[in-house]
Design a protein around this motif. Sequence first.
Motif, PDB file in Angstrom:
ATOM      1  N   SER A   4       0.872  -1.175   0.000  1.00  0.00           N
ATOM      2  CA  SER A   4       0.000   0.000   0.000  1.00  0.00           C
ATOM      3  C   SER A   4       0.905   1.220   0.000  1.00  0.00           C
ATOM      4  CB  SER A   4      -0.897   0.031   1.242  1.00  0.00           C
ATOM      5  OG  SER A   4      -1.835  -1.007   1.234  1.00  0.00           O
ATOM      6  N   VAL A   5       0.696   2.118  -0.947  1.00  0.00           N
ATOM      7  CA  VAL A   5       1.464   3.363  -1.010  1.00  0.00           C
ATOM      8  C   VAL A   5       0.530   4.493  -0.567  1.00  0.00           C
ATOM      9  CG1 VAL A   5       2.861   4.906  -2.429  1.00  0.00           C
ATOM     10  CG2 VAL A   5       2.811   2.441  -2.926  1.00  0.00           C
ATOM     11  N   VAL A   6       0.848   5.101   0.550  1.00  0.00           N
ATOM     12  CA  VAL A   6       0.011   6.146   1.140  1.00  0.00           C
ATOM     13  C   VAL A   6       0.656   7.500   0.861  1.00  0.00           C
ATOM     14  CG1 VAL A   6      -0.929   7.069   3.290  1.00  0.00           C
ATOM     15  CG2 VAL A   6      -0.853   4.590   2.924  1.00  0.00           C
ATOM     16  N   ILE A   7      -0.102   8.376   0.193  1.00  0.00           N
ATOM     17  CA  ILE A   7       0.453   9.657  -0.245  1.00  0.00           C
ATOM     18  C   ILE A   7      -0.455  10.807   0.171  1.00  0.00           C
ATOM     19  CG2 ILE A   7       1.265  11.002  -2.223  1.00  0.00           C
ATOM     20  CD1 ILE A   7       1.627   8.369  -3.734  1.00  0.00           C
ATOM     21  N   PRO A   8      -0.094  11.563   1.210  1.00  0.00           N
ATOM     22  CA  PRO A   8      -0.854  12.784   1.544  1.00  0.00           C
ATOM     23  C   PRO A   8      -0.482  13.895   0.566  1.00  0.00           C
ATOM     24  CG  PRO A   8       0.983  12.499   3.056  1.00  0.00           C
ATOM     25  CD  PRO A   8       1.018  11.318   2.129  1.00  0.00           C
ATOM     26  N   LEU A   9      -1.429  14.753   0.260  1.00  0.00           N
ATOM     27  CA  LEU A   9      -1.122  15.799  -0.723  1.00  0.00           C
ATOM     28  C   LEU A   9      -1.963  17.041  -0.473  1.00  0.00           C
ATOM     29  CD1 LEU A   9      -3.469  15.931  -3.353  1.00  0.00           C
ATOM     30  CD2 LEU A   9      -2.803  13.528  -3.178  1.00  0.00           C
ATOM     31  N   LEU A  10      -1.414  18.158  -0.892  1.00  0.00           N
ATOM     32  CA  LEU A  10      -2.103  19.448  -0.828  1.00  0.00           C
ATOM     33  C   LEU A  10      -1.692  20.259  -2.045  1.00  0.00           C
ATOM     34  CD1 LEU A  10      -3.828  21.566   0.706  1.00  0.00           C
ATOM     35  CD2 LEU A  10      -1.712  22.293   1.857  1.00  0.00           C
ATOM     36  N   ASN A  11      -2.649  20.475  -2.954  1.00  0.00           N
ATOM     37  CA  ASN A  11      -2.416  21.269  -4.162  1.00  0.00           C
ATOM     38  C   ASN A  11      -1.242  20.731  -4.990  1.00  0.00           C
ATOM     39  OD1 ASN A  11      -4.505  22.973  -3.328  1.00  0.00           O
ATOM     40  ND2 ASN A  11      -3.112  24.375  -2.277  1.00  0.00           N
ATOM     41  N   GLU A  12      -1.381  19.501  -5.441  1.00  0.00           N
ATOM     42  CA  GLU A  12      -0.322  18.857  -6.226  1.00  0.00           C
ATOM     43  C   GLU A  12      -0.876  18.336  -7.557  1.00  0.00           C
ATOM     44  OE1 GLU A  12       2.742  18.978  -5.541  1.00  0.00           O
ATOM     45  OE2 GLU A  12       2.955  19.213  -3.369  1.00  0.00           O
ATOM     46  N   GLY A  71      -4.030  18.761   7.896  1.00  0.00           N
ATOM     47  CA  GLY A  71      -2.606  18.574   8.123  1.00  0.00           C
ATOM     48  C   GLY A  71      -2.139  17.185   7.735  1.00  0.00           C
ATOM     49  N   LYS A  72      -0.835  17.060   7.618  1.00  0.00           N
ATOM     50  CA  LYS A  72      -0.232  15.814   7.139  1.00  0.00           C
ATOM     51  C   LYS A  72      -0.461  14.642   8.090  1.00  0.00           C
ATOM     52  CE  LYS A  72       4.077  14.060   5.148  1.00  0.00           C
ATOM     53  NZ  LYS A  72       5.481  14.386   4.794  1.00  0.00           N
ATOM     54  N   SER A  73      -0.439  14.915   9.387  1.00  0.00           N
ATOM     55  CA  SER A  73      -0.643  13.832  10.355  1.00  0.00           C
ATOM     56  C   SER A  73      -2.019  13.207  10.192  1.00  0.00           C
ATOM     57  CB  SER A  73      -0.478  14.353  11.787  1.00  0.00           C
ATOM     58  OG  SER A  73       0.853  14.725  12.038  1.00  0.00           O
ATOM     59  N   ALA A  74      -3.036  14.047  10.032  1.00  0.00           N
ATOM     60  CA  ALA A  74      -4.398  13.542   9.844  1.00  0.00           C
ATOM     61  C   ALA A  74      -4.505  12.723   8.565  1.00  0.00           C
ATOM     62  CB  ALA A  74      -5.379  14.710   9.807  1.00  0.00           C
TER      63      ALA A  74
END
Length: 318
Positions: A4-12, A71-74
Amino acid sequence: MDLSVVIPLLNEEESLPELCAWIQKVMIANNYSYEVILIDDGSTDNSWDVIEKLRKENDCIKGIRFQRNYGKSAALNEGFKAASGEVIITMDADLQDSPDEIPELRKMILVDGFDLVSGWKKKRYDNTLTKNIPSKLFNAATRAVSGIKLNDFNCGLKAYRKKVVKSIEVYGEMHRYIPVIAKWSGFRKIGEKVVEHRARKYGVTKFGLERFVNGFLDLASITFVGRYGKRPMHFFGLAGSIFFLIGFGVSTYLIISKLIDFSFSLTTRPSFYIALTTMVMGTMLFLAGFLGELIARNSASRNSYLIEQKLGLNQHQA
Protein backbone atom coordinates in the motif's frame (compact mmCIF):
# COMPACT_ATOMS: atom_id res chain seq x y z
CA MET A 1 -1.82 -7.37 -1.27
CA ASP A 2 1.93 -6.78 -1.39
CA LEU A 3 2.05 -3.02 -1.00
CA SER A 4 0.00 0.00 0.00
CA VAL A 5 1.46 3.36 -1.01
CA VAL A 6 0.01 6.15 1.14
CA ILE A 7 0.45 9.66 -0.24
CA PRO A 8 -0.85 12.78 1.54
CA LEU A 9 -1.12 15.80 -0.72
CA LEU A 10 -2.10 19.45 -0.83
CA ASN A 11 -2.42 21.27 -4.16
CA GLU A 12 -0.32 18.86 -6.23
CA GLU A 13 -2.44 18.59 -9.40
CA GLU A 14 0.60 18.92 -11.68
CA SER A 15 2.71 16.17 -10.10
CA LEU A 16 0.05 13.49 -9.51
CA PRO A 17 -0.18 12.00 -13.04
CA GLU A 18 3.60 11.67 -13.33
CA LEU A 19 3.95 10.25 -9.81
CA CYS A 20 1.20 7.65 -10.25
CA ALA A 21 2.60 6.58 -13.64
CA TRP A 22 6.04 6.16 -12.07
CA ILE A 23 4.65 4.10 -9.20
CA GLN A 24 2.69 1.91 -11.64
CA LYS A 25 5.84 1.30 -13.68
CA VAL A 26 7.75 0.15 -10.57
CA MET A 27 4.89 -2.14 -9.45
CA ILE A 28 4.54 -3.80 -12.86
CA ALA A 29 8.31 -4.29 -13.17
CA ASN A 30 8.37 -6.11 -9.82
CA ASN A 31 5.03 -7.90 -10.27
CA TYR A 32 3.59 -6.45 -7.05
CA SER A 33 -0.08 -6.40 -6.15
CA TYR A 34 -0.65 -2.90 -4.82
CA GLU A 35 -2.87 0.05 -4.05
CA VAL A 36 -2.07 3.76 -4.08
CA ILE A 37 -4.07 5.74 -1.51
CA LEU A 38 -4.07 9.46 -2.28
CA ILE A 39 -5.29 11.64 0.60
CA ASP A 40 -6.36 15.10 -0.55
CA ASP A 41 -5.85 17.31 2.49
CA GLY A 42 -8.26 20.09 1.52
CA SER A 43 -6.65 21.11 -1.78
CA THR A 44 -7.92 24.30 -3.39
CA ASP A 45 -6.71 23.41 -6.89
CA ASN A 46 -7.89 20.55 -9.14
CA SER A 47 -6.08 17.78 -7.28
CA TRP A 48 -9.28 15.83 -6.55
CA ASP A 49 -10.40 16.01 -10.18
CA VAL A 50 -7.02 14.58 -11.18
CA ILE A 51 -7.39 11.78 -8.61
CA GLU A 52 -10.84 10.90 -9.98
CA LYS A 53 -9.43 10.76 -13.51
CA LEU A 54 -6.49 8.60 -12.41
CA ARG A 55 -8.89 6.25 -10.62
CA LYS A 56 -10.82 5.71 -13.88
CA GLU A 57 -7.59 4.78 -15.63
CA ASN A 58 -6.22 2.53 -12.87
CA ASP A 59 -8.43 0.90 -10.23
CA CYS A 60 -5.38 0.39 -7.98
CA ILE A 61 -5.54 4.12 -7.28
CA LYS A 62 -7.84 5.07 -4.41
CA GLY A 63 -8.65 8.41 -2.87
CA ILE A 64 -9.68 10.10 0.34
CA ARG A 65 -10.77 13.72 0.28
CA PHE A 66 -10.87 15.85 3.43
CA GLN A 67 -13.56 18.50 3.67
CA ARG A 68 -10.89 20.99 4.78
CA ASN A 69 -7.18 21.06 5.50
CA TYR A 70 -6.35 19.03 8.62
CA GLY A 71 -2.61 18.57 8.12
CA LYS A 72 -0.23 15.81 7.14
CA SER A 73 -0.64 13.83 10.35
CA ALA A 74 -4.40 13.54 9.84
CA ALA A 75 -3.91 12.50 6.21
CA LEU A 76 -1.41 9.81 7.16
CA ASN A 77 -3.63 8.51 9.96
CA GLU A 78 -6.59 8.06 7.59
CA GLY A 79 -4.32 6.49 4.99
CA PHE A 80 -3.01 4.02 7.55
CA LYS A 81 -6.56 3.07 8.52
CA ALA A 82 -7.43 2.35 4.89
CA ALA A 83 -4.22 0.53 3.92
CA SER A 84 -4.42 -3.23 3.46
CA GLY A 85 -0.98 -4.07 2.05
CA GLU A 86 1.55 -6.35 3.71
CA VAL A 87 4.01 -3.44 3.62
CA ILE A 88 2.97 0.22 3.70
CA ILE A 89 5.07 2.85 1.96
CA THR A 90 4.57 6.57 2.58
CA MET A 91 5.91 9.26 0.30
CA ASP A 92 5.28 12.89 -0.56
CA ALA A 93 3.36 13.85 -3.69
CA ASP A 94 5.80 16.49 -4.94
CA LEU A 95 8.09 14.07 -6.85
CA GLN A 96 10.99 14.75 -4.48
CA ASP A 97 10.72 11.11 -3.32
CA SER A 98 11.63 8.42 -5.85
CA PRO A 99 9.31 5.38 -6.27
CA ASP A 100 12.36 3.45 -7.47
CA GLU A 101 13.30 3.10 -3.78
CA ILE A 102 10.19 0.99 -3.08
CA PRO A 103 11.56 -2.52 -3.83
CA GLU A 104 14.57 -2.10 -1.54
CA LEU A 105 12.45 -0.59 1.24
CA ARG A 106 10.03 -3.54 0.98
CA LYS A 107 12.96 -5.97 1.13
CA MET A 108 14.28 -4.35 4.31
CA ILE A 109 10.90 -4.93 5.96
CA LEU A 110 10.22 -8.50 4.78
CA VAL A 111 13.73 -9.96 4.47
CA ASP A 112 15.84 -7.92 6.89
CA GLY A 113 13.08 -7.94 9.50
CA PHE A 114 12.73 -4.22 10.23
CA ASP A 115 9.45 -2.93 11.64
CA LEU A 116 10.01 0.51 10.16
CA VAL A 117 12.55 1.88 7.68
CA SER A 118 13.02 5.63 7.37
CA GLY A 119 14.54 7.29 4.34
CA TRP A 120 17.61 9.49 4.77
CA LYS A 121 17.99 12.28 2.24
CA LYS A 122 21.72 12.53 2.69
CA LYS A 123 22.14 14.91 -0.24
CA ARG A 124 19.43 17.56 -0.25
CA TYR A 125 18.35 20.23 -2.72
CA ASP A 126 16.64 22.46 -0.15
CA ASN A 127 17.66 25.92 1.02
CA THR A 128 20.57 25.56 3.45
CA LEU A 129 19.60 28.37 5.81
CA THR A 130 15.83 27.87 6.04
CA LYS A 131 15.60 24.07 5.80
CA ASN A 132 18.87 22.14 5.99
CA ILE A 133 20.38 23.72 9.12
CA PRO A 134 17.11 23.72 11.12
CA SER A 135 16.57 20.11 10.01
CA LYS A 136 19.96 19.06 11.36
CA LEU A 137 19.23 20.73 14.71
CA PHE A 138 15.79 19.13 14.85
CA ASN A 139 17.16 15.66 14.06
CA ALA A 140 19.97 15.98 16.60
CA ALA A 141 17.51 16.94 19.36
CA THR A 142 15.16 14.09 18.46
CA ARG A 143 18.01 11.55 18.47
CA ALA A 144 19.13 12.74 21.89
CA VAL A 145 15.68 12.61 23.44
CA SER A 146 14.32 9.44 21.79
CA GLY A 147 17.48 7.33 21.63
CA ILE A 148 16.64 6.38 18.01
CA LYS A 149 19.71 6.67 15.80
CA LEU A 150 18.16 8.14 12.66
CA ASN A 151 19.64 10.96 10.61
CA ASP A 152 16.38 12.14 9.04
CA PHE A 153 13.23 11.69 11.13
CA ASN A 154 11.14 13.95 8.91
CA CYS A 155 11.73 12.21 5.57
CA GLY A 156 8.36 11.45 3.98
CA LEU A 157 9.63 8.27 2.34
CA LYS A 158 9.21 5.46 4.87
CA ALA A 159 8.26 1.77 4.89
CA TYR A 160 6.25 0.04 7.61
CA ARG A 161 5.22 -3.45 8.52
CA LYS A 162 1.42 -3.56 8.40
CA LYS A 163 1.18 -4.28 12.13
CA VAL A 164 2.99 -1.02 12.90
CA VAL A 165 0.56 1.32 11.12
CA LYS A 166 -2.43 -0.54 12.57
CA SER A 167 -1.02 -0.16 16.09
CA ILE A 168 -0.10 3.54 16.16
CA GLU A 169 -2.08 6.76 16.05
CA VAL A 170 -0.81 9.90 14.34
CA TYR A 171 -2.47 13.18 15.28
CA GLY A 172 -1.78 16.90 15.64
CA GLU A 173 1.61 17.51 14.01
CA MET A 174 3.18 14.25 15.13
CA HIS A 175 3.91 12.82 11.66
CA ARG A 176 7.55 13.87 11.97
CA TYR A 177 7.81 11.69 15.10
CA ILE A 178 6.33 8.46 13.74
CA PRO A 179 9.55 6.51 14.52
CA VAL A 180 9.32 7.77 18.11
CA ILE A 181 5.64 6.81 18.34
CA ALA A 182 6.45 3.37 16.93
CA LYS A 183 9.22 2.89 19.48
CA TRP A 184 6.93 3.85 22.38
CA SER A 185 4.42 1.31 20.98
CA GLY A 186 7.01 -1.46 21.25
CA PHE A 187 8.40 -1.60 17.70
CA ARG A 188 12.12 -1.25 18.27
CA LYS A 189 13.66 -2.59 15.05
CA ILE A 190 13.88 0.72 13.22
CA GLY A 191 16.22 1.06 10.27
CA GLU A 192 17.35 3.71 7.84
CA LYS A 193 18.13 3.79 4.14
CA VAL A 194 19.87 6.50 2.13
CA VAL A 195 17.39 7.63 -0.52
CA GLU A 196 17.48 9.99 -3.44
CA HIS A 197 16.23 13.52 -2.86
CA ARG A 198 15.01 15.11 -6.05
CA ALA A 199 14.65 18.83 -6.72
CA ARG A 200 11.05 20.04 -6.68
CA LYS A 201 9.62 19.98 -10.19
CA TYR A 202 6.18 21.52 -9.68
CA GLY A 203 4.60 23.92 -7.22
CA VAL A 204 6.05 25.29 -4.01
CA THR A 205 6.86 23.81 -0.61
CA LYS A 206 3.98 23.65 1.88
CA PHE A 207 6.23 23.94 4.93
CA GLY A 208 7.91 27.01 6.37
CA LEU A 209 10.47 27.76 9.05
CA GLU A 210 7.77 27.78 11.75
CA ARG A 211 7.43 23.99 11.53
CA PHE A 212 10.86 23.60 13.13
CA VAL A 213 9.92 25.87 16.02
CA ASN A 214 6.73 23.87 16.51
CA GLY A 215 8.72 20.70 16.05
CA PHE A 216 10.64 21.15 19.31
CA LEU A 217 7.40 21.78 21.17
CA ASP A 218 5.95 18.62 19.62
CA LEU A 219 9.08 16.72 20.66
CA ALA A 220 8.49 17.65 24.30
CA SER A 221 4.84 16.67 23.91
CA ILE A 222 5.46 13.29 22.28
CA THR A 223 8.16 12.47 24.83
CA PHE A 224 5.75 13.16 27.68
CA VAL A 225 2.88 11.31 25.98
CA GLY A 226 5.11 8.34 25.17
CA ARG A 227 6.38 8.00 28.72
CA TYR A 228 3.41 9.15 30.75
CA GLY A 229 0.42 9.24 28.37
CA LYS A 230 -1.10 6.16 29.98
CA ARG A 231 -0.04 7.11 33.51
CA PRO A 232 0.03 10.91 33.88
CA MET A 233 -0.32 10.54 37.66
CA HIS A 234 3.20 9.10 37.75
CA PHE A 235 4.57 12.41 36.46
CA PHE A 236 2.29 14.99 38.05
CA GLY A 237 1.78 12.99 41.23
CA LEU A 238 5.53 12.62 41.80
CA ALA A 239 6.22 16.30 41.13
CA GLY A 240 3.27 17.33 43.28
CA SER A 241 4.35 15.11 46.14
CA ILE A 242 7.89 16.52 46.08
CA PHE A 243 6.68 20.14 46.09
CA PHE A 244 4.14 19.47 48.84
CA LEU A 245 6.62 17.62 51.08
CA ILE A 246 9.24 20.37 50.73
CA GLY A 247 6.69 23.04 51.62
CA PHE A 248 5.25 20.94 54.44
CA GLY A 249 8.71 20.28 55.86
CA VAL A 250 9.70 23.95 55.85
CA SER A 251 6.31 24.96 57.33
CA THR A 252 6.62 22.35 60.08
CA TYR A 253 10.10 23.59 60.97
CA LEU A 254 8.90 27.21 61.16
CA ILE A 255 5.84 26.33 63.26
CA ILE A 256 7.91 24.27 65.72
CA SER A 257 10.37 27.18 65.95
CA LYS A 258 7.45 29.46 66.81
CA LEU A 259 6.19 27.08 69.51
CA ILE A 260 9.63 26.89 71.10
CA ASP A 261 10.24 30.64 70.95
CA PHE A 262 7.13 32.86 70.84
CA SER A 263 9.26 35.82 69.85
CA PHE A 264 10.02 33.98 66.61
CA SER A 265 8.07 35.75 63.83
CA LEU A 266 6.45 33.68 61.06
CA THR A 267 4.74 36.32 58.95
CA THR A 268 7.86 38.41 58.45
CA ARG A 269 9.86 35.53 57.03
CA PRO A 270 9.87 34.98 53.22
CA SER A 271 10.49 31.25 53.77
CA PHE A 272 7.03 30.94 55.35
CA TYR A 273 5.26 32.28 52.25
CA ILE A 274 7.52 30.28 49.93
CA ALA A 275 6.63 27.12 51.87
CA LEU A 276 2.89 27.85 51.61
CA THR A 277 3.21 28.56 47.89
CA THR A 278 5.13 25.32 47.38
CA MET A 279 2.43 23.33 49.18
CA VAL A 280 -0.27 24.91 47.00
CA MET A 281 1.72 24.13 43.86
CA GLY A 282 2.18 20.54 44.99
CA THR A 283 -1.55 20.17 45.57
CA MET A 284 -2.33 21.64 42.13
CA LEU A 285 0.12 19.28 40.41
CA PHE A 286 -1.39 16.34 42.26
CA LEU A 287 -4.88 17.38 41.09
CA ALA A 288 -3.52 17.79 37.54
CA GLY A 289 -2.45 14.14 37.71
CA PHE A 290 -5.98 13.07 38.54
CA LEU A 291 -7.40 15.21 35.73
CA GLY A 292 -4.81 13.77 33.36
CA GLU A 293 -5.92 10.26 34.26
CA LEU A 294 -9.54 11.19 33.45
CA ILE A 295 -8.61 12.84 30.14
CA ALA A 296 -6.45 9.88 29.09
CA ARG A 297 -9.47 7.64 29.42
CA ASN A 298 -11.85 9.88 27.47
CA SER A 299 -9.95 11.02 24.36
CA ALA A 300 -11.33 8.71 21.67
CA SER A 301 -12.49 11.59 19.43
CA ARG A 302 -9.12 13.27 18.87
CA ASN A 303 -8.75 11.51 15.49
CA SER A 304 -12.21 12.23 14.14
CA TYR A 305 -12.07 13.97 10.76
CA LEU A 306 -14.75 15.03 8.30
CA ILE A 307 -14.15 13.07 5.09
CA GLU A 308 -16.16 14.41 2.20
CA GLN A 309 -15.60 11.56 -0.25
CA LYS A 310 -13.72 8.30 -0.83
CA LEU A 311 -12.84 6.43 -4.01
CA GLY A 312 -12.40 2.66 -4.11
CA LEU A 313 -12.52 2.39 -0.33
CA ASN A 314 -15.23 1.17 1.99
CA GLN A 315 -16.48 4.17 3.98
CA HIS A 316 -16.05 2.20 7.22
CA GLN A 317 -12.78 0.51 6.32
CA ALA A 318 -10.21 0.59 9.11
